[in-house]
Design an enzyme around this catalytic site. Structure first.
Site, PDB file in Angstrom:
ATOM      1  N   CYS A 246      -5.556  -4.209  -1.904  1.00 50.18           N
ATOM      2  CA  CYS A 246      -4.347  -4.268  -2.721  1.00 50.18           C
ATOM      3  C   CYS A 246      -4.684  -5.007  -4.008  1.00 50.18           C
ATOM      4  CB  CYS A 246      -3.242  -4.996  -1.962  1.00 50.18           C
ATOM      5  SG  CYS A 246      -3.247  -4.658  -0.200  1.00 50.18           S
ATOM      6  N   LEU A 247      -5.372  -4.360  -4.901  1.00 47.53           N
ATOM      7  CA  LEU A 247      -5.896  -5.053  -6.086  1.00 47.53           C
ATOM      8  C   LEU A 247      -4.781  -5.374  -7.073  1.00 47.53           C
ATOM      9  CD1 LEU A 247      -9.131  -2.983  -6.635  1.00 47.53           C
ATOM     10  CD2 LEU A 247      -8.973  -5.316  -5.806  1.00 47.53           C
TER      11      LEU A 247
END
Lengths: 113, 115
Positions: A112-113
């Protein structure tokens, strides 16, 4: 002071904009029910087992487990009955890695950048 | 699904490069890419036993141990670099690669990303 906070027992704990604790060391098991409520999860012993497991994973590897690593590690410890994505998905419908790490007071996994 | 070779070339704690490289490698596996990692030059120090990073800095030893759980099994260390630096690796969970092996790794990868 952080822009976002999470209220528990009258204390404001700093979180990021997605509700993840900013400081891993701020976490306490007392917070889990409130964090679970935010996620719409009614806690069972099975949830607790995963939450404690991801917390230990983080302490051992300095990394929040994304789903694949969580499944692999759960399989090593508990066998295939619990080390599979369907089991975890039933417990954490909005994404096991995302939700379990949030309840465990950990940063979001690297996906989940 | 691509094959990605992630090259580590920086010392573990002097800049954020090593840490960024690990973040990148782990994130890439989550998108289904096949990741191979290789440690060259000063990056061989990432394998040094008994690391004591400052407070608040992630411990490389711990992070490297997690690679197999992210299905990163292809892990190489440049043998000439190991010969240059007196590193005592904490684990043997890697293969030593000579120059020819390194060239083959570069040729076989769809993408090469250097940190």
């Amino acid at each position: 002071m952080s822009e976002y906070t999470f209220e528990v027992n009258g204390q404001a704990v700093p979180v990021d904009k997605n509700g993840y604790l900013l400081n891993v060391s701020d976490w306490h098991e007392d917070m889990v029910p409130a964090l679970a409520a935010q996620e719409g999860i009614s806690l069972t012993e099975a949830h607790w087992e995963v939450v404690r497991f991801v917390r230990e994973f983080y302490m051992e590897y300095d990394t929040s487990p994304a789903i694949r690593a969580l499944v692999n590690a759960m399989k090593q410890t508990y066998g295939p009955d619990k080390g599979n994505s369907r089991y975890l998905q039933r417990l954490f419908p909005k994404g096991p890695a995302k939700q379990a790490t949030k309840l465990a007071g950990l940063p979001k996994p690297a996906k989940c950048l | 699904m691509a094959s990605i070779l992630v090259r580590f070339t920086s010392a573990p704690y002097s800049t954020s490069s090593a840490s960024d490289g690990l973040d990148f490698a782990l994130a890439a596996t989550n998108y289904g890419h096949h990741v191979t990692v290789v440690f060259e030059g000063l990056a061989v120090w990432m394998w040094q036993a008994n690391q004591q990073p400052p407070d608040g800095v992630k411990n490389m030893t711990k992070r490297l141990k997690s690679l197999p759980l992210f299905d990163i099994e292809d892990c190489y260390i440049c043998q000439p670099s190991l010969n240059t630096y007196p590193v005592t690796p904490f684990s043997q969970a890697f293969q030593a690669a000579d120059s020819n092996t390194l060239i083959t790794l570069l040729k076989n990868a769809d993408h090469v990303v250097t940190f």
